[in-house]
Design a protein around this motif. Structure first.
Motif, PDB file in Angstrom:
ATOM      1  N   GLN A  50       0.845  -1.060   0.023  1.00 24.45           N
ATOM      2  CA  GLN A  50      -0.109   0.042   0.030  1.00 24.45           C
ATOM      3  C   GLN A  50       0.915   1.310   0.085  1.00 24.45           C
ATOM      4  OE1 GLN A  50      -3.042   0.846  -0.100  1.00 24.45           O
ATOM      5  NE2 GLN A  50      -4.264  -1.013   0.393  1.00 24.45           N
ATOM      6  N   GLU A  51       1.855   1.188   0.878  1.00 23.97           N
ATOM      7  CA  GLU A  51       2.903   2.453   0.854  1.00 23.97           C
ATOM      8  C   GLU A  51       3.508   2.713  -0.502  1.00 23.97           C
ATOM      9  OE1 GLU A  51       6.959   3.732   3.368  1.00 23.97           O
ATOM     10  OE2 GLU A  51       5.623   2.017   3.876  1.00 23.97           O
ATOM     11  N   ARG A  52       3.943   1.484  -1.076  1.00 25.26           N
ATOM     12  CA  ARG A  52       4.901   1.675  -2.335  1.00 25.26           C
ATOM     13  C   ARG A  52       3.568   2.110  -3.494  1.00 25.26           C
ATOM     14  NH1 ARG A  52       8.692  -3.718  -1.866  1.00 25.26           N
ATOM     15  NH2 ARG A  52      10.167  -2.543  -0.326  1.00 25.26           N
ATOM     16  N   LEU A  53       2.781   1.623  -3.367  1.00 25.01           N
ATOM     17  CA  LEU A  53       1.446   2.323  -4.415  1.00 25.01           C
ATOM     18  C   LEU A  53       1.268   3.397  -4.248  1.00 25.01           C
ATOM     19  CD1 LEU A  53      -0.338   1.053  -6.565  1.00 25.01           C
ATOM     20  CD2 LEU A  53      -2.061   0.775  -5.096  1.00 25.01           C
ATOM     21  N   GLY A  54       1.190   3.924  -2.971  1.00 24.13           N
ATOM     22  CA  GLY A  54       0.881   5.293  -2.776  1.00 24.13           C
ATOM     23  C   GLY A  54       1.970   6.188  -3.386  1.00 24.13           C
ATOM     24  N   ILE A  55       3.360   5.850  -3.349  1.00 26.15           N
ATOM     25  CA  ILE A  55       4.312   6.674  -3.913  1.00 26.15           C
ATOM     26  C   ILE A  55       4.303   6.721  -5.361  1.00 26.15           C
ATOM     27  CG2 ILE A  55       6.796   6.638  -4.244  1.00 26.15           C
ATOM     28  CD1 ILE A  55       7.134   5.402  -1.357  1.00 26.15           C
ATOM     29  N   ASP A  98       9.857  10.557  -0.310  1.00 27.37           N
ATOM     30  CA  ASP A  98       9.007   9.086  -0.446  1.00 27.37           C
ATOM     31  C   ASP A  98       9.745   8.520  -1.794  1.00 27.37           C
ATOM     32  OD1 ASP A  98       8.137   9.600   2.142  1.00 27.37           O
ATOM     33  OD2 ASP A  98       6.228   9.682   1.422  1.00 27.37           O
ATOM     34  N   LEU A  99       9.573   9.276  -2.933  1.00 29.39           N
ATOM     35  CA  LEU A  99       9.766   8.899  -4.266  1.00 29.39           C
ATOM     36  C   LEU A  99      11.289   8.154  -4.290  1.00 29.39           C
ATOM     37  CD1 LEU A  99       8.404   8.603  -7.213  1.00 29.39           C
ATOM     38  CD2 LEU A  99       9.436  10.815  -7.629  1.00 29.39           C
ATOM     39  N   PHE A 100      12.352   8.838  -3.823  1.00 25.64           N
ATOM     40  CA  PHE A 100      13.532   8.719  -3.855  1.00 25.64           C
ATOM     41  C   PHE A 100      14.348   7.719  -2.623  1.00 25.64           C
ATOM     42  CE2 PHE A 100      13.470  12.059  -6.804  1.00 25.64           C
ATOM     43  CZ  PHE A 100      14.201  11.510  -7.584  1.00 25.64           C
ATOM     44  N   ALA A 101      13.465   7.390  -1.622  1.00 20.02           N
ATOM     45  CA  ALA A 101      13.622   6.748  -0.508  1.00 20.02           C
ATOM     46  C   ALA A 101      14.344   5.135  -0.773  1.00 20.02           C
ATOM     47  CB  ALA A 101      12.674   6.441   0.594  1.00 20.02           C
ATOM     48  N   ALA A 102      13.633   4.730  -1.696  1.00 21.75           N
ATOM     49  CA  ALA A 102      14.160   3.135  -1.879  1.00 21.75           C
ATOM     50  C   ALA A 102      15.453   3.375  -2.789  1.00 21.75           C
ATOM     51  CB  ALA A 102      13.208   2.731  -3.003  1.00 21.75           C
ATOM     52  N   VAL A 103      15.853   4.459  -3.464  1.00 15.22           N
ATOM     53  CA  VAL A 103      17.078   4.514  -4.151  1.00 15.22           C
ATOM     54  C   VAL A 103      18.255   4.639  -3.125  1.00 15.22           C
ATOM     55  CG1 VAL A 103      18.657   5.878  -5.668  1.00 15.22           C
ATOM     56  CG2 VAL A 103      16.125   5.261  -6.139  1.00 15.22           C
ATOM     57  N   ASP A 110      22.091   7.882   4.044  1.00 18.27           N
ATOM     58  CA  ASP A 110      21.018   8.373   4.738  1.00 18.27           C
ATOM     59  C   ASP A 110      20.286   9.739   4.237  1.00 18.27           C
ATOM     60  OD1 ASP A 110      21.606   6.666   6.957  1.00 18.27           O
ATOM     61  OD2 ASP A 110      23.218   7.828   7.729  1.00 18.27           O
ATOM     62  N   LEU A 111      18.948   9.390   4.023  1.00 15.85           N
ATOM     63  CA  LEU A 111      18.453  10.506   3.188  1.00 15.85           C
ATOM     64  C   LEU A 111      17.363  11.331   4.374  1.00 15.85           C
ATOM     65  CD1 LEU A 111      17.359  11.822   0.961  1.00 15.85           C
ATOM     66  CD2 LEU A 111      15.606  10.307   0.382  1.00 15.85           C
ATOM     67  N   ILE A 112      17.896  12.512   4.692  1.00 15.07           N
ATOM     68  CA  ILE A 112      17.268  13.145   5.881  1.00 15.07           C
ATOM     69  C   ILE A 112      16.530  14.453   5.513  1.00 15.07           C
ATOM     70  CG2 ILE A 112      17.926  14.005   8.310  1.00 15.07           C
ATOM     71  CD1 ILE A 112      20.398  12.751   7.723  1.00 15.07           C
ATOM     72  N   VAL A 113      15.291  14.508   6.223  1.00 12.00           N
ATOM     73  CA  VAL A 113      14.307  15.777   5.837  1.00 12.00           C
ATOM     74  C   VAL A 113      14.078  16.487   7.135  1.00 12.00           C
ATOM     75  CG1 VAL A 113      12.036  16.444   4.935  1.00 12.00           C
ATOM     76  CG2 VAL A 113      13.534  14.515   3.765  1.00 12.00           C
ATOM     77  N   THR A 114      14.410  17.479   6.972  1.00 10.50           N
ATOM     78  CA  THR A 114      13.574  18.304   8.329  1.00 10.50           C
ATOM     79  C   THR A 114      12.529  19.511   7.784  1.00 10.50           C
ATOM     80  OG1 THR A 114      15.573  20.167   8.272  1.00 10.50           O
ATOM     81  CG2 THR A 114      15.807  18.113   9.626  1.00 10.50           C
ATOM     82  N   LEU A 115      11.596  19.560   8.523  1.00 10.88           N
ATOM     83  CA  LEU A 115      10.457  20.346   8.281  1.00 10.88           C
ATOM     84  C   LEU A 115      10.258  21.227   9.385  1.00 10.88           C
ATOM     85  CD1 LEU A 115       8.363  17.753   6.623  1.00 10.88           C
ATOM     86  CD2 LEU A 115       9.747  19.197   5.506  1.00 10.88           C
ATOM     87  N   LEU A 138      17.537  16.159  -6.150  1.00  7.93           N
ATOM     88  CA  LEU A 138      17.625  15.072  -5.126  1.00  7.93           C
ATOM     89  C   LEU A 138      18.316  13.950  -5.894  1.00  7.93           C
ATOM     90  CD1 LEU A 138      17.535  13.612  -2.662  1.00  7.93           C
ATOM     91  CD2 LEU A 138      15.194  13.407  -2.960  1.00  7.93           C
ATOM     92  N   ASP A 139      17.754  13.878  -7.225  1.00  5.71           N
ATOM     93  CA  ASP A 139      18.115  13.082  -8.241  1.00  5.71           C
ATOM     94  C   ASP A 139      19.895  13.177  -8.594  1.00  5.71           C
ATOM     95  OD1 ASP A 139      17.808  10.653 -10.207  1.00  5.71           O
ATOM     96  OD2 ASP A 139      18.211  12.551 -11.664  1.00  5.71           O
ATOM     97  N   ASN A 140      20.030  14.220  -8.710  1.00  4.94           N
ATOM     98  CA  ASN A 140      21.646  14.484  -8.848  1.00  4.94           C
ATOM     99  C   ASN A 140      22.311  14.249  -7.734  1.00  4.94           C
ATOM    100  OD1 ASN A 140      21.782  15.362 -11.416  1.00  4.94           O
ATOM    101  ND2 ASN A 140      22.398  17.461 -11.016  1.00  4.94           N
ATOM    102  N   ALA A 141      22.058  14.359  -6.463  1.00  2.87           N
ATOM    103  CA  ALA A 141      22.638  14.160  -5.138  1.00  2.87           C
ATOM    104  C   ALA A 141      22.948  12.411  -5.184  1.00  2.87           C
ATOM    105  CB  ALA A 141      22.157  14.649  -3.965  1.00  2.87           C
ATOM    106  N   LEU A 142      21.609  12.060  -5.424  1.00  8.38           N
ATOM    107  CA  LEU A 142      21.981  10.671  -5.156  1.00  8.38           C
ATOM    108  C   LEU A 142      22.561   9.787  -6.229  1.00  8.38           C
ATOM    109  CD1 LEU A 142      18.095   9.929  -4.574  1.00  8.38           C
ATOM    110  CD2 LEU A 142      20.136   9.131  -2.721  1.00  8.38           C
ATOM    111  N   LYS A 143      22.816  10.626  -7.485  1.00  4.66           N
ATOM    112  CA  LYS A 143      23.560   9.943  -8.401  1.00  4.66           C
ATOM    113  C   LYS A 143      25.204   9.967  -8.310  1.00  4.66           C
ATOM    114  CE  LYS A 143      21.828  11.075 -12.516  1.00  4.66           C
ATOM    115  NZ  LYS A 143      21.762  11.835 -13.869  1.00  4.66           N
ATOM    116  N   TYR A 144      25.573  11.024  -7.580  1.00  5.36           N
ATOM    117  CA  TYR A 144      26.820  11.323  -7.527  1.00  5.36           C
ATOM    118  C   TYR A 144      27.226  10.988  -5.888  1.00  5.36           C
ATOM    119  CZ  TYR A 144      26.260  13.316 -12.123  1.00  5.36           C
ATOM    120  OH  TYR A 144      25.874  13.539 -13.306  1.00  5.36           O
TER     121      TYR A 144
END
Length: 384
Positions: A50-55, A98-103, A110-115, A138-144
């Protein structure tokens, strides 16, 4: 004699029209993807599914919003549609995370978010740009980034009426001499070329989106040598807050959110803020019962599966509390098939919402809360 300016305008209009046409054609497969995902959601699914389908649904909706924006730009200015409601930047950032958490998990980063606690509302146009900017960075940061962490810190900027997002990574960084030219289209830096394939459009596009939205992007070196991108964007204009009495009158409803998951509570709170509703949060059924005994609420959003006192048990306890017979209870669950409608009604629930939540379905379900608020305000006027 050819008017050079007219030729330029015509070429620009033609390019916009072609881009709008491509966006229009993309809507067909996007609609098919969403319909298929909705059909999958109707079947029995595990909570993780359900969680992944939500993403997946969030990603499809984000693409649909982008294509809609491109189509709108291709139309004449006179063809603008009705103004859409403002969006909370916190919700957008959490959705992209959430979209990039699996990557990030696959790369052991560690993918950290502060709100911030307060809502950061953006107009529809700026909200679409914000989503695209965050996705690109975020895509660039995860890539490199090969080890360490990536941080996304969102808060109001020092300048009033602005938000600031800071994206920091522990990657190889960008040499000072390369920075200015990396914001040109189809240009890649040393780290980018060494890291694999790419178009060289990401940073150029991100800066263009920031500037079109009336904001500013700054690139510096992060502590440890990685990249630090600081983005400032304008917030939506907000009406004056007025007196405490006027604020109370303008609130659509005051809702109690009950969920043992802190992230779920914060996301629901942000959604309610976008509906002009206020909320309190309870991390357990027992806490919810105690809070409802002290504070009059217009509705309760109740997670059904909680340790200790379950949502069903909490609902039954609330029914025996002050004004419990009139308090609208809305069940929220990721396992809808596990609870029967009759059982929910017996526990006192008037509505049930399936996770992942649809904002439109939530808004409709909260009509009970709006009616409750109007009744309470009318009673207060009579008593006065």
């Amino acid at each position: 004699m050819t008017d050079e300016g007219s030729d330029t305008d015509a070429a620009g209009h033609s390019a916009e029209a072609e881009l709008a046409l491509v966006a229009h054609d993309l809507r067909t497969p996007l609609n098919a993807m969403r319909l298929t995902a909705e059909l999958i959601a109707q079947g029995p699914l595990q909570p993780q599914q359900q969680e992944r389908l939500g993403i997946l649904l969030d990603a499809i909706d984000a693409l649909s919003a982008m294509t809609g924006d491109l189509i709108q730009r291709g139309r004449s200015k006179q063809a603008t549609g009705p103004q859409k409601p403002n969006e909370d930047a916190r919700l957008i950032l959490q959705s992209v995370h959430d979209l990039f958490a699996a990557v990030a998990e696959r790369k052991r980063l560690d993918l950290i978010v502060t709100l911030t606690e307060q809502p950061l509302l953006l107009t529809q146009q700026v909200a679409i740009a914000f989503r695209r900017i965050v996705t690109t960075l975020l895509d660039n940061a995860l890539k490199y980034t090969q080890r360490g962490s990536i941080r996304l810190d969102l808060a109001p900027a020092t300048e009033p009426g602005q938000l600031q997002l800071v994206v920091t990574d522990t990657g190889p960084g960008i040499d000072v001499l390369e920075r200015s030219r990396l914001f040109r289209p189809f240009t890649r830096g040393t780290a980018g070329r060494a890291g694999g394939s790419g178009s060289g459009l990401g940073l150029w596009g991100a800066r263009a989106l920031v500037e079109q939205a009336g904001g500013h992007l700054d690139l510096t070196t992060a502590p440890g040598g990685g990249c630090r991108f600081a983005i400032e964007l304008p917030l939506a204009d907000r009406p004056g807050e007025g007196t405490a009495a006027s604020r109370e009158a303008n609130v659509e409803a005051h809702v109690l959110i009950v969920d043992d998951n802190d992230t779920n509570r914060r996301l629901l709170s942000a959604l309610l803020e976008s509906f002009a509703m206020t909320s309190d949060q309870a991390g357990s059924g027992a806490a919810a019962v105690a809070m409802a005994a002290r504070t009059p609420y217009d509705a309760v959003l109740m997670d059904l599966h909680m340790p200790g006192m379950t949502g069903m048990e909490a609902a039954e306890a609330l029914r025996h509390g002050p004004d419990g017979a009139r308090l609208p209870l809305i069940a929220v669950t990721a396992a809808l098939e596990a609870v029967g409608d009759r059982r929910l009604r017996q526990a006192g629930f008037q509505e049930v919402l399936a996770k992942p939540l649809s904002p439109s379905h939530l808004y409709q379900a909260l009509e009970l809360a709006r009616q409750r608020r109007k009744l309470r305000m009318a009673e207060q006027v009579v008593d006065a």
